[in-house]
Scaffold this motif. Structure first.
Motif, PDB file in Angstrom:
ATOM      1  N   MET A  88       0.729  -1.103   0.068  1.00 43.30           N
ATOM      2  CA  MET A  88      -0.059  -0.058  -0.158  1.00 43.30           C
ATOM      3  C   MET A  88       0.897   1.293  -0.060  1.00 43.30           C
ATOM      4  N   SER A  89       2.156   1.132   0.856  1.00 44.49           N
ATOM      5  CA  SER A  89       2.715   2.497   0.656  1.00 44.49           C
ATOM      6  C   SER A  89       3.284   2.761  -0.637  1.00 44.49           C
ATOM      7  N   THR A  90       3.880   1.542  -1.555  1.00 45.90           N
ATOM      8  CA  THR A  90       4.023   1.822  -2.798  1.00 45.90           C
ATOM      9  C   THR A  90       2.963   2.200  -3.543  1.00 45.90           C
ATOM     10  N   VAL A  91       1.845   2.021  -3.313  1.00 45.61           N
ATOM     11  CA  VAL A  91       0.827   2.301  -4.346  1.00 45.61           C
ATOM     12  C   VAL A  91       0.544   3.906  -4.171  1.00 45.61           C
ATOM     13  N   TRP A  92       0.596   4.232  -2.805  1.00 49.91           N
ATOM     14  CA  TRP A  92       0.413   5.702  -2.084  1.00 49.91           C
ATOM     15  C   TRP A  92       1.445   6.546  -2.800  1.00 49.91           C
ATOM     16  N   PHE A  93       2.884   5.833  -2.732  1.00 47.26           N
ATOM     17  CA  PHE A  93       3.877   6.909  -3.222  1.00 47.26           C
ATOM     18  C   PHE A  93       3.703   6.954  -4.844  1.00 47.26           C
ATOM     19  N   ALA A  94       3.354   6.084  -5.307  1.00 47.08           N
ATOM     20  CA  ALA A  94       3.223   5.913  -6.791  1.00 47.08           C
ATOM     21  C   ALA A  94       1.978   7.163  -7.258  1.00 47.08           C
ATOM     22  N   LEU A 152      11.243   0.253  -9.627  1.00 48.27           N
ATOM     23  CA  LEU A 152      10.431  -0.379 -10.975  1.00 48.27           C
ATOM     24  C   LEU A 152       9.016  -0.614 -10.550  1.00 48.27           C
ATOM     25  N   ARG A 153       8.760  -0.948  -9.124  1.00 41.31           N
ATOM     26  CA  ARG A 153       7.336  -1.300  -8.879  1.00 41.31           C
ATOM     27  C   ARG A 153       6.844   0.129  -8.650  1.00 41.31           C
ATOM     28  N   VAL A 154       7.431   1.194  -8.166  1.00 40.88           N
ATOM     29  CA  VAL A 154       6.711   2.411  -8.096  1.00 40.88           C
ATOM     30  C   VAL A 154       6.452   2.811  -9.501  1.00 40.88           C
ATOM     31  N   PHE A 155       7.357   2.831 -10.602  1.00 37.37           N
ATOM     32  CA  PHE A 155       6.829   3.347 -11.960  1.00 37.37           C
ATOM     33  C   PHE A 155       6.139   2.563 -12.459  1.00 37.37           C
ATOM     34  N   LEU A 156       6.022   1.157 -12.416  1.00 39.37           N
ATOM     35  CA  LEU A 156       4.909   0.333 -12.703  1.00 39.37           C
ATOM     36  C   LEU A 156       3.718   0.725 -12.599  1.00 39.37           C
ATOM     37  N   CYS A 157       3.557   0.719 -10.879  1.00 42.57           N
ATOM     38  CA  CYS A 157       2.371   1.237 -10.403  1.00 42.57           C
ATOM     39  C   CYS A 157       1.716   2.435 -10.939  1.00 42.57           C
ATOM     40  N   ARG A 195       1.194   9.498  -5.564  1.00 43.73           N
ATOM     41  CA  ARG A 195       1.670  11.086  -5.206  1.00 43.73           C
ATOM     42  C   ARG A 195       2.536  11.614  -6.315  1.00 43.73           C
ATOM     43  N   MET A 196       3.582  10.458  -6.692  1.00 45.10           N
ATOM     44  CA  MET A 196       4.357  10.888  -7.801  1.00 45.10           C
ATOM     45  C   MET A 196       3.680  11.301  -9.243  1.00 45.10           C
ATOM     46  N   LEU A 197       2.653  10.482  -9.435  1.00 48.33           N
ATOM     47  CA  LEU A 197       1.645  10.760 -10.513  1.00 48.33           C
ATOM     48  C   LEU A 197       0.845  12.184 -10.567  1.00 48.33           C
ATOM     49  N   ARG A 198       0.717  12.325  -9.269  1.00 45.78           N
ATOM     50  CA  ARG A 198      -0.199  13.663  -9.149  1.00 45.78           C
ATOM     51  C   ARG A 198       1.009  14.796  -9.446  1.00 45.78           C
ATOM     52  N   ARG A 199       2.119  14.770  -8.942  1.00 48.61           N
ATOM     53  CA  ARG A 199       2.852  15.436  -9.128  1.00 48.61           C
ATOM     54  C   ARG A 199       3.482  16.069 -10.345  1.00 48.61           C
ATOM     55  N   ASP A 200       3.729  14.712 -11.223  1.00 51.94           N
ATOM     56  CA  ASP A 200       4.111  14.666 -12.537  1.00 51.94           C
ATOM     57  C   ASP A 200       2.968  15.329 -13.582  1.00 51.94           C
ATOM     58  N   LEU A 205      -1.598   3.255 -12.866  1.00 53.17           N
ATOM     59  CA  LEU A 205      -2.644   4.396 -12.791  1.00 53.17           C
ATOM     60  C   LEU A 205      -3.016   5.218 -13.859  1.00 53.17           C
ATOM     61  N   LEU A 206      -1.831   5.504 -14.360  1.00 51.94           N
ATOM     62  CA  LEU A 206      -1.849   6.644 -15.781  1.00 51.94           C
ATOM     63  C   LEU A 206      -2.721   5.860 -16.652  1.00 51.94           C
ATOM     64  N   GLY A 207      -2.556   4.395 -17.046  1.00 51.82           N
ATOM     65  CA  GLY A 207      -3.192   4.061 -17.908  1.00 51.82           C
ATOM     66  C   GLY A 207      -4.672   3.660 -17.962  1.00 51.82           C
ATOM     67  N   MET A 208      -4.805   3.327 -16.463  1.00 47.94           N
ATOM     68  CA  MET A 208      -6.590   3.312 -16.230  1.00 47.94           C
ATOM     69  C   MET A 208      -7.346   4.558 -16.483  1.00 47.94           C
ATOM     70  N   PHE A 209      -6.591   5.737 -15.942  1.00 46.64           N
ATOM     71  CA  PHE A 209      -7.167   7.260 -15.988  1.00 46.64           C
ATOM     72  C   PHE A 209      -7.176   7.321 -17.470  1.00 46.64           C
ATOM     73  N   SER A 210      -6.504   7.317 -18.418  1.00 46.03           N
ATOM     74  CA  SER A 210      -6.486   7.619 -19.753  1.00 46.03           C
ATOM     75  C   SER A 210      -7.434   6.637 -20.460  1.00 46.03           C
ATOM     76  N   ALA A 211      -7.371   5.540 -20.106  1.00 46.01           N
ATOM     77  CA  ALA A 211      -8.329   4.633 -20.913  1.00 46.01           C
ATOM     78  C   ALA A 211      -9.631   5.037 -20.409  1.00 46.01           C
ATOM     79  N   ALA A 212     -10.149   5.329 -19.169  1.00 51.36           N
ATOM     80  CA  ALA A 212     -11.389   5.743 -19.070  1.00 51.36           C
ATOM     81  C   ALA A 212     -11.640   7.119 -19.534  1.00 51.36           C
ATOM     82  N   ALA A 213     -10.875   7.780 -19.528  1.00 47.17           N
ATOM     83  CA  ALA A 213     -11.199   9.283 -20.478  1.00 47.17           C
ATOM     84  C   ALA A 213     -11.363   8.718 -21.939  1.00 47.17           C
ATOM     85  N   GLY A 214     -10.449   8.075 -22.459  1.00 44.60           N
ATOM     86  CA  GLY A 214     -10.633   7.679 -23.834  1.00 44.60           C
ATOM     87  C   GLY A 214     -11.868   6.964 -24.191  1.00 44.60           C
ATOM     88  N   CYS A 215     -12.228   5.877 -23.294  1.00 41.42           N
ATOM     89  CA  CYS A 215     -13.456   5.355 -23.384  1.00 41.42           C
ATOM     90  C   CYS A 215     -14.817   6.127 -23.281  1.00 41.42           C
TER      91      CYS A 215
END
Length: 842
Positions: free
Chosen positions: A1-7, A305-310, A9-14, A314-324
């Motif tokens: 869960m800490s990895t997902v939370w950190f990922a 690797l786990r952080v960036f994959l996560c 936060r990084m996604l929101r920042r990026d 998340l980015l893929g799910m967000f983008s896919a939802a918007a694209g759908c």
């Protein structure tokens, strides 16, 4: 869960910093294009599956080009099946008399009691009136006409229409006919009458093109058992259809339209894949320093690797939802254009297209972003002290393998969208060849531009800017080639669907002479021929009458033929139907002997034939072959002594097979003619049909107009999908420029430190962008012209003039478009203070 939370936060920042905007844009465009097509095709699929039996009007359909034996219906009844008979054929109908006489080609359908066995007829008391389910079929003496026929003839319920020699009363307006399917396959409007009235019309004559159908319905086991029995006695010109293979013309046409739309969406995905690869590489370059710092603070390679994959998941799910979501709303535009071709309403789409689009988007994301992510994972901690772009511990071979995996994913997607291995192979090979040719042409053009930069004599600051811009193309040749290739593919697709398509249509129209026949008259009986010829002579209409004998090709050189004897679909259809044969001694106008010879005086009493060149190629025929036709149950053997090339654009009456008169004159025949009818003589058709009710007059101009309208709707839908392709091309351009932004920033800062002014650097950037767009437009236009010429010669068989202005227009348009789009990505580089860029080390 800490990895997902950190990922997270990084996604929101990026996202706030704009680091992932390109990836999001590429994914959203790709998923939106796929799901827009997917949602629409899913609605078509559901309609065909849910109403499969209604599209047939039965559980089982027996179709033939000649009457079914009476015992076939008797045997079906023995299996407990309900049986209904229909007969369909084109003919002229008329309303009124004298000056108020109006005629129209209609598709006559005679049905027996109980029709339809599945689904329901719906009728209305008038045009644009509320309809309701029909109670049975038209009573003897009455007919039901569809809204198109009622509108064309200005007919109302209660009017008397002449159908052949009978006058029948319009009982209702037919609004829904379950087994009609697509209305553009029925070029003529529909008229429904009772089977008991058919023979009284006098329209059933030798040579009449009647389709005989037996509709069967009952318990599943009974239907299956009877089908097994019927398959053993099926002959030539007969076929069995059910919910799986029924209405093949509908399924074939829809499959082609769906494949065209799917391939259009696939090109968007290809461009999106390029954009994802470029954006991921840029993301990797901008995060090398932060990853090195995290490594110094104790982060392991596995954790990174786990952080960036996560984060990318998340980015893929967000983008896919918007694209759908975008694709769902966009598919209503496709529905507005294409659903008008359907009679049956389309149900709302399911969730499967959204799931497929999301999966494909995520596959694209990880397929082309994994190599840069692996580089981030392997970054060295020494990068904190030494700022070189270290590739980490990943060997270059593995890096290439990662991109190869991404291309394999893309190739698999292309096979999936194409729907079959052979077509998929052609598509993959075609895209690969196009990319290689475009890349080679772009690289040569960039090199030539680099060599010519010293000859720029604009003088002053502008000349320096242009020379620097051209030199920058050569320094960043790989990125420039990628930009040009991606944009050229998008431009070529758009040019093919706009300018080149219009060139082909214009050439087609010009290939038909102004005085080419625009009417065909068929079903002229031998005892009517003299009177019909006098009617044409009285109107001073130039025409030529030809006899037409219907026969089925049964054997070639003594070998019995069957549809299964050929792999080509067109060859199978030709073998499964009757040919229109004719006889004459003189070579018809517009015919040229391409092999062998034409008939000579000594051939008048021989069984010889001349065959159309295209038919011979399709069926594998050659001079010297002996053809056996079955005409009226009797075998007729003729030997091929020559092949002919026809000018189909002449709109004259043409035949695949011609013989001397002695070979066919003794067999039942009807006569056919074509002629040009000026608008001022339009009343001639009304008078001709009034005197000869059994004649069928086909208005070719009206038929072509309707088919062109259908094509126009499909091409509009495809062009709409290509708007996503254009957006993907812009994203590719932006991504390509942004991926080199760091290097450009350092170079521009160094130039400014050495005394270059903003106007000079701005000129360099504009020159580079203009050359990229201009080269992409030039390459795309030349490719579009080449493809258009190939289509004209290989498919349409006519000459099309080369669109000489197109390269110039495409070059200027590409330069303007790319400069405008790329300027937003590159202009901010000029605003970076030189000192900041130099301190950052580039």
């Amino acid at each position: 869960m800490s990895t997902v939370w950190f990922a997270l936060r990084m996604l929101r920042r990026d996202l706030r910093a704009g680091e992932l905007h390109l990836l999001v844009a590429a994914l959203v465009v790709a998923v939106a294009a796929l799901t827009a097509v997917g949602f629409f095709t899913d609605r078509l699929r559901q309609s065909l599956e849910r109403e499969a039996n209604q599209l047939l009007g039965a559980d089982l359909l027996l179709t033939s080009d000649h009457p079914w034996p009476q015992d076939m219906a008797v045997k079906a009844g023995e299996y407990g099946l309900a049986v209904v008979e229909t007969r369909t054929f084109p003919s002229m109908v008329s309303l009124g008399r004298g000056d108020r006489l109006r005629t129209q080609l209609a598709e006559i359908k005679a049905v027996s009691a109980g029709y339809p066995l599945r689904g329901q007829l719906r009728i209305a008391p008038g045009v644009n009136r509320a309809d309701a389910p029909a109670n049975g079929i038209p009573a003897p003496g009455t007919i039901w006409i569809d809204e198109r026929l009622a509108t064309v003839l200005s007919a109302q319920v209660g009017d008397m229409l002449s159908v052949g020699t009978l006058a029948l009363r319009v009982g209702s307006v037919l609004t829904l006919e379950p087994d009609r399917g697509l209305n553009f396959f029925s070029v003529a409007p529909r008229l429904l009458l009772n089977n008991a009235d058919l023979m009284g019309t006098g329209l059933v004559q030798p040579g009449s093109r009647i389709t005989y159908r037996l509709l069967l319905a009952g318990e599943t086991q009974s239907v299956s058992a009877f089908r097994s029995l019927a398959e053993k006695s099926i002959g030539r010109g007969q076929r069995i259809e059910d919910a799986q293979n029924g209405r093949p013309e509908i399924r074939t046409a829809l499959a082609r339209a769906q494949a065209f739309l799917g391939l259009s969406a696939l090109l968007t995905v290809v461009l999106a894949a390029v954009a994802i690869a470029l954006a991921s590489r840029r993301y990797m370059q901008r995060h090398l320093d932060s990853c090195a710092v995290m490594r110094c603070l104790g982060a392991t390679q596995g954790l990174l690797l786990r952080v960036f994959l996560c984060q990318f998941a998340l980015l893929g799910m967000f983008s896919a939802a918007a694209g759908c979501l975008i694709g769902f709303f966009a598919h209503f535009v496709l529905h507005a254009w294409l659903a008008q071709l359907l009679v049956t309403p389309l149900p709302l789409p399911g969730l499967l297209p959204a799931l497929q689009g999301s999966v494909i988007g995520v596959m694209l994301l990880f397929g082309f972003s994994m190599p840069p992510l692996l580089q981030l994972k392997g970054v060295s901690t020494l990068r904190v002290l030494r700022r070189e772009l270290s590739p980490g511990t990943l060997p270059s071979l593995s890096l290439l393998g990662g991109y190869a995996l991404g291309f394999a994913v893309l190739a698999g997607l292309m096979f999936w969208v194409a729907g079959e291995i052979r077509l998929g192979a052609y598509v993959v090979a075609g895209f690969l060849l196009a990319m290689l040719l475009f890349a080679g042409a772009a690289r040569v053009a960039i090199r030539i531009a680099s060599l010519l930069r010293g000859r720029v004599r604009a003088g002053g600051r502008g000349g320096i800017g242009w020379r620097y811009g051209l030199a920058s193309l050569e320094r960043h040749s790989t990125a420039s080639v990628v930009q040009i290739v991606a944009l050229a593919m998008a431009f070529m697709a758009l040019l093919l669907l706009t300018a080149t398509r219009n060139d082909l249509l214009d050439a087609w129209r010009q290939a038909i002479p102004l005085d080419a026949p625009n009417r065909f008259v068929v079903n002229i009986q031998p005892d009517q021929l003299d009177r019909v010829q006098r009617a044409f002579a009285d109107e001073h209409l130039k025409t030529e009458f030809s006899p037409m004998v219907r026969g089925r090709l049964a054997r070639v050189n003594g070998v019995e033929l069957a549809p299964e004897s050929y792999e080509d679909e067109r060859a199978r259809r030709l073998i499964d139907r009757e040919f229109n044969l004719s006889y004459r001694l003189d070579l018809p106008a517009g015919n040229v002997v391409s092999a062998g010879r034409w008939f000579e005086t000594g051939d008048a009493g021989r069984g010889v034939a001349s065959v159309e060149e295209g038919l011979a190629t399709t069926l594998g025929l050659k001079t010297g072959d002996k053809l056996e036709f079955v005409i009226g149950g009797e075998p007729v053997i003729v030997q091929v002594i020559g092949l002919r090339k026809l000018n189909w654009d002449s709109m004259r009456v043409n035949f695949f097979v011609l013989t001397p008169p002695a070979a066919l004159a003794s067999y039942p025949a009807s006569w056919i003619t074509s002629f040009y009818l000026a608008p001022s003589q339009a009343d001639f058709v009304n008078r001709l049909v009034a005197e000869f009710p059994n004649l069928t007059v086909i208005d070719v101009a009206a038929v072509l107009q309707q088919l062109q309208s259908m094509t126009q709707r499909v091409s509009q839908a495809v062009q709409f999908v290509f708007l996503f392709t254009l957006m993907a091309g812009i994203v590719v351009l932006y991504a390509a420029l942004a991926s080199a932004a760091e290097e450009r920033r350092y170079e521009l800062a160094l130039m400014r430190a050495l005394g270059a002014q903003r106007v000079q650097l701005r000129g360099a950037l504009l020159a580079e962008l203009a050359v990229v767009g201009g080269l992409a437009g030039l390459i795309a236009s030349l490719a579009a012209i080449a493809v258009g010429q190939m289509l004209a010669h290989a498919v349409f068989k006519f000459e099309v003039a080369v669109n000489l202005p197109l390269p110039l227009v495409a070059t200027l348009g590409g330069a303007v478009l790319v400069t405008a789009a790329g300027w937003f990505a590159a202009s901010r580089l000029l605003n970076v203070p030189p000192l900041d860029a130099l301190r950052s080390g580039g």
